[in-house]
Design an enzyme around this catalytic site. Sequence first.
Site, short mmCIF file in Angstrom:
data_model
loop_
_atom_site.label_atom_id
_atom_site.label_comp_id
_atom_site.label_asym_id
_atom_site.label_seq_id
_atom_site.Cartn_x
_atom_site.Cartn_y
_atom_site.Cartn_z
N HIS A 1 -6.15 -3.89 -1.59
CA HIS A 1 -5.95 -2.77 -2.54
C HIS A 1 -6.06 -3.26 -3.98
O HIS A 1 -5.39 -2.71 -4.87
CB HIS A 1 -4.59 -2.11 -2.33
CG HIS A 1 -4.57 -1.13 -1.20
ND1 HIS A 1 -5.20 0.09 -1.25
CD2 HIS A 1 -4.02 -1.21 0.03
CE1 HIS A 1 -5.02 0.74 -0.12
NE2 HIS A 1 -4.31 -0.02 0.68
N SER B 1 0.80 -1.23 0.00
CA SER B 1 0.00 0.00 0.00
C SER B 1 0.82 1.27 0.00
O SER B 1 0.34 2.32 -0.39
CB SER B 1 -0.95 0.00 1.19
OG SER B 1 -0.21 -0.04 2.39
N LYS C 1 -12.84 -0.64 0.75
CA LYS C 1 -12.08 0.16 -0.21
C LYS C 1 -12.87 0.27 -1.52
O LYS C 1 -13.87 0.96 -1.55
CB LYS C 1 -10.67 -0.42 -0.38
CG LYS C 1 -9.85 -0.20 0.91
CD LYS C 1 -8.40 -0.61 0.80
CE LYS C 1 -7.62 -0.15 2.01
NZ LYS C 1 -7.09 -1.23 2.85
C1 PLP Z 1 -6.99 -1.65 4.26
C2 PLP Z 1 -6.31 -2.93 4.46
C3 PLP Z 1 -6.71 -3.83 5.46
C4 PLP Z 1 -7.77 -3.47 6.46
O1 PLP Z 1 -9.03 -3.52 5.90
P1 PLP Z 1 -10.29 -3.10 6.79
O2 PLP Z 1 -11.43 -3.81 6.16
O3 PLP Z 1 -10.39 -1.63 6.72
O4 PLP Z 1 -10.01 -3.59 8.18
C5 PLP Z 1 -6.09 -5.05 5.53
N1 PLP Z 1 -5.10 -5.39 4.69
C6 PLP Z 1 -4.66 -4.54 3.74
C7 PLP Z 1 -3.55 -4.96 2.82
C8 PLP Z 1 -5.24 -3.28 3.60
O5 PLP Z 1 -4.79 -2.44 2.68
#
Ligand code: PLP
Length: 396
Positions: A211, A183, A242
């Site tokens: 992502h 990320s 997301k």
């Molecule tokens: C955003 C993210 C998470 C967390 O996701 P949530 O549903 O907001 O808890 C976990 N792993 C990765 C790689 C992320 O980018």
Amino acid sequence: MYTIKNELTAALAEIENAGLTKRERLLTTPQGSHVTTTTGEALNFCANNYLGLADHPAVVAAAKDALDELGFGMASVRFICGTQEQHTLLERELSEFLGTEDTILYSSCFDANGGVFEVLCGEGDAIVSDELNHASIIDGVRLSRATRYRYRNADMDDLRAQLERMRGDGANRVLIATDGVFSMDGSIAPLREICDLAEEFGALVLVDDSHATGFVGPTGRGTPEACGVQDRVDIVTGTLGKALGGASGGFVSGHREIVALLRQRSRPYLFSNAVAPSVVAGSRAALRIARVSDDARATLRRNTELFRRLMTEAGFDLLPGQHPITPVMFPGDEGARQAGTIAEAMLRRGVYVVAFSFPVVPHARARIRVQLSAAHSEEDVRACVASFVASRDEVA
Ligand SMILES: *Cc1c(COP(=O)(O)O)cnc(C)c1O
């Protein structure tokens, strides 16, 4: 008795003095490509709203209808009395979308990662994790009793060396865990090579595709599709927070037996509330849209390419790649200050981006992480670049 007040105050002062206090900016509008904050209107280039579904009318309408028909909350975990038909339908639809056998929902992907490793790997087993993996993978791995190994980011020689060590140490089950997309860099994990090594060493592969789900790969199935290994990845974890509407919720998807065992043993699933009805309904609508969003994915690719080209022409230093996460680098000792000041100047010009520096990224590797969306117009992308140029000139 509250005797630690002074210690906590000192800890907070230390964070503040190191310039590491995180402040939250208020949005007075829904999340979108254009938002209003306390500093005024801004073009938003820092959300994970890759397909522009966070305020999509059809998603909002589906969530509203669910409030009327299915109520506000479940007030129960799934196995007691917290499952509606739509929960199981969303699981089935995610499986169909990802080409997996089954899927289990969690309140978040943080919970999904917190609950998956402990069930699959215990005493005598071993997990090897990419050094840049998300915090929730690190925590989830810690919760299991398996022996932990780490490999340098996307370094396949190091992964091989660690797998040899693990086998040498007599590990029983072996699992490789990686983010599909890292990320802070926007780089994609080399899943083909990882799957080759997994085959050679008899290891399971887990990919956290938070992502990527919905927009990476020719039809948005994520990094396994982009790398041509959809049928070779054993476990995919992901988020509904997301690209898929951005509300909340996460999942683990993969082999039928794995999902079945998680339903019996995974602690964040067994001991935490079911996903809210309106969120499930909105996420189903978002997934239905994502499924047929080839146009939005093409727009997202076009926006990303345009931004990368214009920024490179303007002399900025970008990390290479194709992902809509585009890090604009400000290396060296002065980089953290530069990145921070430029991001502030850009917000005054009505473009919202965020600077990241140590400890979120390595020392002397500060950056402004720009995230493109299909909801941005070409004009928005050009305005973002113009703001970078003007702010750099102002700060220099
Ligand atoms: C955003 C993210 C998470 C967390 O996701 P949530 O549903 O907001 O808890 C976990 N792993 C990765 C790689 C992320 O980018």
